[in-house]
Scaffold this motif. Structure first.
Motif, PDB file in Angstrom:
ATOM      1  N   MET A  25      88.788 -31.808  73.834  1.00 16.42           N
ATOM      2  CA  MET A  25      89.075 -33.212  73.551  1.00 16.42           C
ATOM      3  C   MET A  25      90.094 -33.768  74.547  1.00 16.42           C
ATOM      4  SD  MET A  25      90.664 -34.987  70.116  1.00 16.42           S
ATOM      5  CE  MET A  25      89.495 -34.160  69.040  1.00 16.42           C
ATOM      6  N   MET A  26      91.151 -33.007  74.833  1.00 16.11           N
ATOM      7  CA  MET A  26      92.144 -33.439  75.804  1.00 16.11           C
ATOM      8  C   MET A  26      91.558 -33.503  77.211  1.00 16.11           C
ATOM      9  SD  MET A  26      94.861 -34.154  74.185  1.00 16.11           S
ATOM     10  CE  MET A  26      95.669 -33.874  72.626  1.00 16.11           C
ATOM     11  N   ALA A  27      90.617 -32.625  77.500  1.00 15.55           N
ATOM     12  CA  ALA A  27      89.979 -32.645  78.822  1.00 15.55           C
ATOM     13  C   ALA A  27      89.181 -33.933  79.015  1.00 15.55           C
ATOM     14  CB  ALA A  27      89.074 -31.421  78.984  1.00 15.55           C
ATOM     15  N   VAL A  28      88.382 -34.313  78.011  1.00 17.64           N
ATOM     16  CA  VAL A  28      87.612 -35.554  78.104  1.00 17.64           C
ATOM     17  C   VAL A  28      88.541 -36.765  78.121  1.00 17.64           C
ATOM     18  CG1 VAL A  28      85.883 -36.984  76.957  1.00 17.64           C
ATOM     19  CG2 VAL A  28      85.601 -34.512  77.010  1.00 17.64           C
ATOM     20  N   ALA A  29      89.600 -36.723  77.314  1.00 16.12           N
ATOM     21  CA  ALA A  29      90.547 -37.840  77.291  1.00 16.12           C
ATOM     22  C   ALA A  29      91.248 -37.999  78.639  1.00 16.12           C
ATOM     23  CB  ALA A  29      91.580 -37.620  76.190  1.00 16.12           C
ATOM     24  N   SER A  30      91.564 -36.893  79.300  1.00 15.30           N
ATOM     25  CA  SER A  30      92.194 -36.986  80.620  1.00 15.30           C
ATOM     26  C   SER A  30      91.234 -37.575  81.642  1.00 15.30           C
ATOM     27  CB  SER A  30      92.673 -35.607  81.073  1.00 15.30           C
ATOM     28  OG  SER A  30      91.579 -34.713  81.232  1.00 15.30           O
ATOM     29  N   LEU A  31      89.963 -37.217  81.550  1.00 14.81           N
ATOM     30  CA  LEU A  31      88.970 -37.813  82.449  1.00 14.81           C
ATOM     31  C   LEU A  31      88.810 -39.305  82.176  1.00 14.81           C
ATOM     32  CD1 LEU A  31      86.209 -35.034  82.444  1.00 14.81           C
ATOM     33  CD2 LEU A  31      87.855 -35.544  84.260  1.00 14.81           C
ATOM     34  N   ALA A  32      88.969 -39.701  80.917  1.00 18.50           N
ATOM     35  CA  ALA A  32      88.870 -41.123  80.573  1.00 18.50           C
ATOM     36  C   ALA A  32      90.032 -41.920  81.154  1.00 18.50           C
ATOM     37  CB  ALA A  32      88.817 -41.287  79.057  1.00 18.50           C
ATOM     38  N   CYS A  33      91.182 -41.260  81.350  1.00 17.40           N
ATOM     39  CA  CYS A  33      92.352 -41.959  81.893  1.00 17.40           C
ATOM     40  C   CYS A  33      92.282 -42.141  83.406  1.00 17.40           C
ATOM     41  CB  CYS A  33      93.628 -41.182  81.558  1.00 17.40           C
ATOM     42  SG  CYS A  33      94.055 -41.166  79.805  1.00 17.40           S
ATOM     43  N   LEU A  34      91.614 -41.218  84.099  1.00 11.67           N
ATOM     44  CA  LEU A  34      91.667 -41.215  85.565  1.00 11.67           C
ATOM     45  C   LEU A  34      91.172 -42.502  86.216  1.00 11.67           C
ATOM     46  CD1 LEU A  34      90.651 -37.547  86.472  1.00 11.67           C
ATOM     47  CD2 LEU A  34      92.898 -38.633  86.655  1.00 11.67           C
ATOM     48  N   PRO A  35      89.994 -43.060  85.853  1.00 16.97           N
ATOM     49  CA  PRO A  35      89.542 -44.291  86.522  1.00 16.97           C
ATOM     50  C   PRO A  35      90.514 -45.443  86.380  1.00 16.97           C
ATOM     51  CG  PRO A  35      87.734 -43.287  85.301  1.00 16.97           C
ATOM     52  CD  PRO A  35      88.981 -42.567  84.899  1.00 16.97           C
ATOM     53  N   VAL A  36      91.110 -45.600  85.199  1.00 18.04           N
ATOM     54  CA  VAL A  36      92.055 -46.697  84.983  1.00 18.04           C
ATOM     55  C   VAL A  36      93.323 -46.477  85.803  1.00 18.04           C
ATOM     56  CG1 VAL A  36      93.439 -47.897  83.266  1.00 18.04           C
ATOM     57  CG2 VAL A  36      91.137 -47.137  82.690  1.00 18.04           C
ATOM     58  N   LEU A  37      93.821 -45.239  85.836  1.00 17.58           N
ATOM     59  CA  LEU A  37      95.021 -44.950  86.614  1.00 17.58           C
ATOM     60  C   LEU A  37      94.787 -45.177  88.105  1.00 17.58           C
ATOM     61  CD1 LEU A  37      96.293 -41.691  84.843  1.00 17.58           C
ATOM     62  CD2 LEU A  37      97.267 -43.976  84.691  1.00 17.58           C
ATOM     63  N   LEU A  38      93.631 -44.741  88.600  1.00 17.50           N
ATOM     64  CA  LEU A  38      93.320 -44.935  90.011  1.00 17.50           C
ATOM     65  C   LEU A  38      93.183 -46.417  90.352  1.00 17.50           C
ATOM     66  CD1 LEU A  38      90.733 -42.034  90.595  1.00 17.50           C
ATOM     67  CD2 LEU A  38      93.120 -42.144  91.364  1.00 17.50           C
ATOM     68  N   MET A  39      92.540 -47.169  89.479  1.00 16.64           N
ATOM     69  CA  MET A  39      92.384 -48.608  89.715  1.00 16.64           C
ATOM     70  C   MET A  39      93.736 -49.302  89.755  1.00 16.64           C
ATOM     71  SD  MET A  39      90.199 -51.409  87.555  1.00 16.64           S
ATOM     72  CE  MET A  39      88.658 -50.727  88.133  1.00 16.64           C
ATOM     73  N   TYR A  40      94.624 -48.917  88.864  1.00 19.82           N
ATOM     74  CA  TYR A  40      95.945 -49.544  88.851  1.00 19.82           C
ATOM     75  C   TYR A  40      96.733 -49.186  90.113  1.00 19.82           C
ATOM     76  CZ  TYR A  40     100.688 -50.756  87.567  1.00 19.82           C
ATOM     77  OH  TYR A  40     101.951 -51.275  87.569  1.00 19.82           O
ATOM     78  N   LEU A  41      96.652 -47.929  90.542  1.00 16.74           N
ATOM     79  CA  LEU A  41      97.380 -47.523  91.743  1.00 16.74           C
ATOM     80  C   LEU A  41      96.873 -48.258  92.975  1.00 16.74           C
ATOM     81  CD1 LEU A  41      97.684 -43.662  91.164  1.00 16.74           C
ATOM     82  CD2 LEU A  41      99.483 -45.378  90.969  1.00 16.74           C
ATOM     83  N   LEU A  42      95.574 -48.516  93.028  1.00 18.17           N
ATOM     84  CA  LEU A  42      94.997 -49.191  94.188  1.00 18.17           C
ATOM     85  C   LEU A  42      95.300 -50.681  94.208  1.00 18.17           C
ATOM     86  CD1 LEU A  42      91.494 -47.432  94.372  1.00 18.17           C
ATOM     87  CD2 LEU A  42      93.439 -47.085  95.906  1.00 18.17           C
ATOM     88  N   LEU A  43      95.410 -51.293  93.030  1.00 15.79           N
ATOM     89  CA  LEU A  43      95.548 -52.750  92.953  1.00 15.79           C
ATOM     90  C   LEU A  43      96.882 -53.203  92.383  1.00 15.79           C
ATOM     91  CD1 LEU A  43      91.968 -53.617  91.615  1.00 15.79           C
ATOM     92  CD2 LEU A  43      92.767 -53.677  93.973  1.00 15.79           C
ATOM     93  N   GLN A  44      97.867 -52.304  92.312  1.00 15.53           N
ATOM     94  CA  GLN A  44      99.138 -52.697  91.706  1.00 15.53           C
ATOM     95  C   GLN A  44      99.840 -53.795  92.502  1.00 15.53           C
ATOM     96  OE1 GLN A  44     102.187 -49.667  91.787  1.00 15.53           O
ATOM     97  NE2 GLN A  44     101.284 -48.653  93.551  1.00 15.53           N
TER      98      GLN A  44
END
Length: 270
Positions: A238-257
């Protein structure tokens, strides 16, 4: 001078502690996903030895790639639709004068105060009649209009220099051309910031997809339910899938902050 330095140091220290407190749950999420299955409940702050077994177990249990693809499709289409409709509506409210303008604007923004649970049943009945239940389009369709997006963009449109619009009209450009060649390029930071917020909101949505979709055609948030059962919760996968769910949002924020910061800075300038 010394007092100012102490205040500045104290403010930065407070911000650093607050940032660490906010980031710690995210760190613990990734740390738990990288532990060995037998050490998932360990309280050690550092996952050692590092193991990818939880990710393998998650991939065996659910179609992780398919869930990420479905979630990205729903979030991207919903955010793009809301952004487009908000752009057109806010342009009309800010640049034109027409009868009952303020009343219509207040009525439009007032829909933001109506809880989604109130409109859930009519939306579900309509999707059933259209044959869109258990489809990703059925998840996206009722979310395409966002009063919050119109409210935020209208504030930026109202502060846009009217002289530029008047000059473009004298130059012979149509309203459609003025919107896309004059207004939109100057609102890129605001559009990027709003787009990120809309994408994150659609990405994290759980309630409406749970109503419309079934397990065979699901998104990440619903896929997490696969690891919850009467015999116990499988915390590692469950934590593995949840961590994968966080990655796209984190990457998008880092690119467009940078655009997000610019949007907040420009929102106070006239």
């Amino acid at each position: 001078m010394m007092i100012d330095r102490l205040r500045s140091t104290g403010s930065h220290l407070l911000l650093a502690v607050t940032a660490l407190l906010c980031a710690f749950p995210i760190y613990w999420l990734f740390a738990t996903s990288l532990r060995r299955p037998d050490d998932v409940t360990s309280l050690s702050p550092i996952p050692w030895p590092i193991s990818l077994a939880n990710y393998g177990d998650a991939a065996d249990k659910v179609d992780v790639v398919g869930l990420i693809g479905n979630t990205f499709f729903v979030a991207a289409l919903s955010a793009a639709g809301q952004l487009l409709i908000a752009l057109l509506a806010s342009y009309a409210f800010a640049m034109y004068v027409f009868p009952f303008q303020k009343l219509l604007y207040l009525a439009f923004v007032g829909t933001w105060l109506v809880p989604f649970q109130v409109t859930m049943l009519p939306n579900y009945v309509l999707l059933t009649q259209l044959g869109l239940i258990n489809s990703l389009i059925g998840v996206v369709l009722p979310t395409l209009c966002s009063a919050l997006a119109v409210l935020l963009l209208r504030q930026h449109m109202a502060s846009f220099p009217k002289e530029l619009v008047a000059a473009a009209k004298i130059d012979g450009r149509s309203s459609w051309s003025i919107l896309w060649t004059v207004v939109v390029p100057n609102l890129r930071p605001a559009l990027a910031a709003l787009g990120i917020l809309l994408f994150i909101n659609a990405w994290n949505e759980y309630f409406w997809p749970a109503v419309v979709l079934r397990q065979s055609n699901s998104v990440l948030q619903l896929g997490l339910r696969s690891f919850m059962g009467t015999e116990g919760d499988q915390w590692g996968p469950m934590m593995a899938v949840a961590s994968l769910a966080c990655l796209p949002v984190l990457l998008m924020y880092l690119l467009l902050q940078r655009h997000i910061v610019n949007a907040f800075v420009r929102s106070g300038l006239k």
